[in-house]
Motif scaffolding. Structure first.
Motif, PDB file in Angstrom:
ATOM      1  N   ILE A  68      -6.724   0.993   8.890  1.00 54.86           N
ATOM      2  CA  ILE A  68      -6.685  -0.251   8.121  1.00 54.86           C
ATOM      3  C   ILE A  68      -8.066  -0.757   7.712  1.00 54.86           C
ATOM      4  O   ILE A  68      -8.254  -1.236   6.585  1.00 54.86           O
ATOM      5  CB  ILE A  68      -5.886  -1.347   8.865  1.00 54.86           C
ATOM      6  N   ASN A  69      -9.065  -0.629   8.569  1.00 55.14           N
ATOM      7  CA  ASN A  69     -10.389  -1.133   8.204  1.00 55.14           C
ATOM      8  C   ASN A  69     -11.026  -0.293   7.100  1.00 55.14           C
ATOM      9  O   ASN A  69     -11.704  -0.831   6.220  1.00 55.14           O
ATOM     10  CB  ASN A  69     -11.292  -1.203   9.438  1.00 55.14           C
ATOM     11  N   GLY A  70     -10.770   0.999   7.124  1.00 54.43           N
ATOM     12  CA  GLY A  70     -11.230   1.845   6.035  1.00 54.43           C
ATOM     13  C   GLY A  70     -10.547   1.480   4.726  1.00 54.43           C
ATOM     14  O   GLY A  70     -11.172   1.486   3.658  1.00 54.43           O
ATOM     15  N   TYR A  71      -9.255   1.126   4.819  1.00 54.06           N
ATOM     16  CA  TYR A  71      -8.503   0.722   3.629  1.00 54.06           C
ATOM     17  C   TYR A  71      -9.084  -0.570   3.045  1.00 54.06           C
ATOM     18  O   TYR A  71      -9.306  -0.673   1.828  1.00 54.06           O
ATOM     19  CB  TYR A  71      -7.034   0.518   3.984  1.00 54.06           C
ATOM     20  N   VAL A  72      -9.334  -1.560   3.914  1.00 53.81           N
ATOM     21  CA  VAL A  72      -9.873  -2.838   3.442  1.00 53.81           C
ATOM     22  C   VAL A  72     -11.253  -2.634   2.824  1.00 53.81           C
ATOM     23  O   VAL A  72     -11.587  -3.232   1.790  1.00 53.81           O
ATOM     24  CB  VAL A  72      -9.923  -3.865   4.594  1.00 53.81           C
TER      25      VAL A  72
ATOM     26  N   TYR B  45       1.499  -7.210   1.863  1.00 60.70           N
ATOM     27  CA  TYR B  45       2.096  -7.445   3.181  1.00 60.70           C
ATOM     28  C   TYR B  45       2.137  -6.116   3.933  1.00 60.70           C
ATOM     29  O   TYR B  45       2.831  -5.180   3.531  1.00 60.70           O
ATOM     30  CB  TYR B  45       3.513  -8.021   3.034  1.00 60.70           C
ATOM     31  N   LEU B  46       1.357  -6.033   5.019  1.00 57.19           N
ATOM     32  CA  LEU B  46       1.150  -4.775   5.731  1.00 57.19           C
ATOM     33  C   LEU B  46       1.998  -4.740   7.006  1.00 57.19           C
ATOM     34  O   LEU B  46       1.621  -5.301   8.035  1.00 57.19           O
ATOM     35  CB  LEU B  46      -0.339  -4.612   6.077  1.00 57.19           C
ATOM     36  N   THR B  47       3.157  -4.087   6.931  1.00 53.25           N
ATOM     37  CA  THR B  47       4.062  -4.032   8.070  1.00 53.25           C
ATOM     38  C   THR B  47       3.769  -2.835   8.970  1.00 53.25           C
ATOM     39  O   THR B  47       3.622  -2.983  10.183  1.00 53.25           O
ATOM     40  CB  THR B  47       5.526  -3.977   7.595  1.00 53.25           C
ATOM     41  N   VAL B  48       3.668  -1.655   8.372  1.00 54.49           N
ATOM     42  CA  VAL B  48       3.372  -0.453   9.163  1.00 54.49           C
ATOM     43  C   VAL B  48       2.212   0.368   8.591  1.00 54.49           C
ATOM     44  O   VAL B  48       1.649   1.223   9.268  1.00 54.49           O
ATOM     45  CB  VAL B  48       4.610   0.473   9.300  1.00 54.49           C
TER      46      VAL B  48
ATOM     47  N   PRO C 242       0.825  -1.219   0.000  1.00 52.62           N
ATOM     48  CA  PRO C 242       0.000   0.000   0.000  1.00 52.62           C
ATOM     49  C   PRO C 242       0.854   1.263   0.000  1.00 52.62           C
ATOM     50  O   PRO C 242       2.077   1.213   0.215  1.00 52.62           O
ATOM     51  CB  PRO C 242      -0.803  -0.107   1.304  1.00 52.62           C
ATOM     52  N   GLU C 243       0.204   2.392  -0.212  1.00 55.24           N
ATOM     53  CA  GLU C 243       0.908   3.672  -0.188  1.00 55.24           C
ATOM     54  C   GLU C 243       1.654   3.859   1.134  1.00 55.24           C
ATOM     55  O   GLU C 243       1.145   3.526   2.202  1.00 55.24           O
ATOM     56  CB  GLU C 243      -0.080   4.817  -0.394  1.00 55.24           C
ATOM     57  N   ASN C 244       2.866   4.370   1.048  1.00 57.90           N
ATOM     58  CA  ASN C 244       3.749   4.662   2.192  1.00 57.90           C
ATOM     59  C   ASN C 244       4.296   3.414   2.880  1.00 57.90           C
ATOM     60  O   ASN C 244       4.985   3.528   3.898  1.00 57.90           O
ATOM     61  CB  ASN C 244       3.039   5.545   3.227  1.00 57.90           C
ATOM     62  N   GLU C 245       4.028   2.239   2.330  1.00 55.34           N
ATOM     63  CA  GLU C 245       4.597   1.001   2.862  1.00 55.34           C
ATOM     64  C   GLU C 245       5.801   0.633   2.008  1.00 55.34           C
ATOM     65  O   GLU C 245       5.674   0.454   0.794  1.00 55.34           O
ATOM     66  CB  GLU C 245       3.566  -0.124   2.834  1.00 55.34           C
TER      67      GLU C 245
ATOM     68  N   ARG D  70       2.148  -7.510  10.084  1.00 51.14           N
ATOM     69  CA  ARG D  70       1.834  -7.188  11.480  1.00 51.14           C
ATOM     70  C   ARG D  70       0.505  -6.458  11.651  1.00 51.14           C
ATOM     71  O   ARG D  70      -0.154  -6.589  12.678  1.00 51.14           O
ATOM     72  CB  ARG D  70       2.960  -6.334  12.080  1.00 51.14           C
ATOM     73  N   MET D  71       0.104  -5.680  10.657  1.00 55.37           N
ATOM     74  CA  MET D  71      -1.089  -4.863  10.811  1.00 55.37           C
ATOM     75  C   MET D  71      -2.388  -5.641  10.630  1.00 55.37           C
ATOM     76  O   MET D  71      -3.468  -5.123  10.943  1.00 55.37           O
ATOM     77  CB  MET D  71      -1.062  -3.686   9.832  1.00 55.37           C
ATOM     78  N   VAL D  72      -2.313  -6.894  10.150  1.00 52.74           N
ATOM     79  CA  VAL D  72      -3.564  -7.618   9.875  1.00 52.74           C
ATOM     80  C   VAL D  72      -4.336  -7.939  11.149  1.00 52.74           C
ATOM     81  O   VAL D  72      -5.543  -8.194  11.095  1.00 52.74           O
ATOM     82  CB  VAL D  72      -3.323  -8.916   9.071  1.00 52.74           C
ATOM     83  N   GLU D  73      -3.655  -7.913  12.305  1.00 54.47           N
ATOM     84  CA  GLU D  73      -4.377  -8.210  13.549  1.00 54.47           C
ATOM     85  C   GLU D  73      -5.430  -7.145  13.852  1.00 54.47           C
ATOM     86  O   GLU D  73      -6.344  -7.389  14.647  1.00 54.47           O
ATOM     87  CB  GLU D  73      -3.404  -8.319  14.728  1.00 54.47           C
ATOM     88  N   PHE D  74      -5.324  -5.986  13.208  1.00 53.60           N
ATOM     89  CA  PHE D  74      -6.281  -4.905  13.453  1.00 53.60           C
ATOM     90  C   PHE D  74      -7.429  -4.891  12.441  1.00 53.60           C
ATOM     91  O   PHE D  74      -8.275  -3.997  12.484  1.00 53.60           O
ATOM     92  CB  PHE D  74      -5.560  -3.554  13.438  1.00 53.60           C
ATOM     93  N   ILE D  75      -7.452  -5.875  11.531  1.00 57.11           N
ATOM     94  CA  ILE D  75      -8.547  -5.951  10.566  1.00 57.11           C
ATOM     95  C   ILE D  75      -9.763  -6.570  11.234  1.00 57.11           C
ATOM     96  O   ILE D  75      -9.700  -7.683  11.764  1.00 57.11           O
ATOM     97  CB  ILE D  75      -8.145  -6.767   9.325  1.00 57.11           C
ATOM     98  N   ASP D  76     -10.864  -5.858  11.221  1.00 50.98           N
ATOM     99  CA  ASP D  76     -12.107  -6.291  11.859  1.00 50.98           C
ATOM    100  C   ASP D  76     -12.748  -7.412  11.043  1.00 50.98           C
ATOM    101  O   ASP D  76     -12.741  -7.383   9.811  1.00 50.98           O
ATOM    102  CB  ASP D  76     -13.068  -5.103  11.965  1.00 50.98           C
TER     103      ASP D  76
END
Length: 302
Positions: free
Chosen positions: A252-256, A242-245, A192-195, A275-281
């Motif tokens: 993240i949920n808005g992105y998904v 792959y979402l690291t930061v 994604p952007e900025n990753e 690492r960021m996938v744990e925050f996906i609702d």
């Protein structure tokens, strides 16, 4: 031997030792007090600090301990004897832990020769995939945690990442010249952007190619809008990211959800790791939006 002209981090806190060795600071203190395993330097305010020799010795002690040596027995030996015991072990048994330690020391010391020697020794016994799957993937996961904890600097992370990328690119190219054997879908890999942390994505690209699929590798910082173009060229697409930061846990949920609205249709799906996938609702997940907690899980699903 470290060249004294290099500005290499040479003093470590007990927290650094904990992060690099995987042994709790409390346990290190016990080993130190009870068995004199390490001899810390102390500041004017009595804070423990450790040099590179102490770090190397601790890593060797942990390796011996993992292979069944009691700490009380290890403590009877000099650092030189401990190194001999470690060499005997790695000539007889699995070299994974030793290689991980060697790669970490290479990273800390900016030591290219140690990296290549360790890598080549592994490759003499294992396939490229086994070296990466068993040793480098765990190393990549540790690098992220060490950077996050401040134990290593961004420069050290970039140094080791570049060396790993070199090996990945060489071996990926060997697969890219082959015709795909599985043509039911195409994998599009992007960040994604900025990753910008693309090492894990590069390895996923290698694994997907190894499984016979065609891949399109777009790399870092790709806007969702740019992904729409892929539909002009391919009928069935699996996007992999792959979402690291990024996106952050707040975004993240808005992105998904945006990805689901703008990209997903009956002929496309996406697989997220990092690492960021744990925050996906769970509410934004679906059969076409899959989340994997590890590279191993992803590879097993291919």
């Amino acid at each position: 031997m470290i060249n004294s002209s290099y500005n290499v981090k040479s003093i470590f806190s007990i927290k650094d030792l904990e992060n690099l060795s995987g042994i709790k600071a409390h346990t290190i203190r016990i080993w130190e007090k009870r068995y004199n395993i390490l001899e810390p330097m102390r500041s004017d305010t009595n804070i423990r600090n450790y040099d590179l020799k102490s770090l190397q010795k601790l890593l060797n002690v942990v390796l011996l301990n993992d292979y069944g040596y009691k700490i009380s027995r290890i403590a009877e030996h000099s650092s030189e004897k401990i190194e001999i015991l470690v060499r005997e072990i790695i000539s007889e048994k699995n070299t994974k832990n030793h290689a991980l330690n060697a790669f970490k020391m290479a990273m800390i010391n900016f030591d290219q020769a140690l990296f290549f020697n360790t890598y080549n020794n592994l490759l003499a016994e294992k396939s490229f995939r086994d070296v990466f799957y068993e040793v480098v993937v765990p190393l990549m996961e540790e690098i992220g945690l060490l950077w996050q904890a401040g134990t290593i600097s961004p420069a050290q992370e970039h140094f080791i990442s570049f060396l790993i990328k070199q090996k990945l690119l060489l071996n990926t190219e060997k697969l890219q010249i082959l015709e795909p054997t599985r043509t039911d879908k195409v994998f599009v890999l992007y960040l994604p952007e900025n990753e910008i942390h693309e090492l894990a994505l590069m390895y996923l690209n290698y694994e997907i190619l190894l499984n016979g699929y065609k891949t399109i590798y777009l790399g870092e910082s790709v806007p969702i809008e740019s992904l729409k173009d892929m539909k002009k060229y391919f009928d069935t697409i699996v996007y992999v990211s792959y979402l690291t930061v990024e996106p952050t846990k707040e975004a993240i949920n808005g992105y998904v959800q945006e990805f689901k609205t703008e990209i997903i249709d009956e002929n496309s799906e996406v697989r997220f790791l990092g690492r960021m996938v744990e925050f996906i609702d769970n509410k934004v997940k679906s059969d076409q939006i899959q989340v994997f907690n590890s590279i191993a899980d992803f590879v097993e699903d291919l």
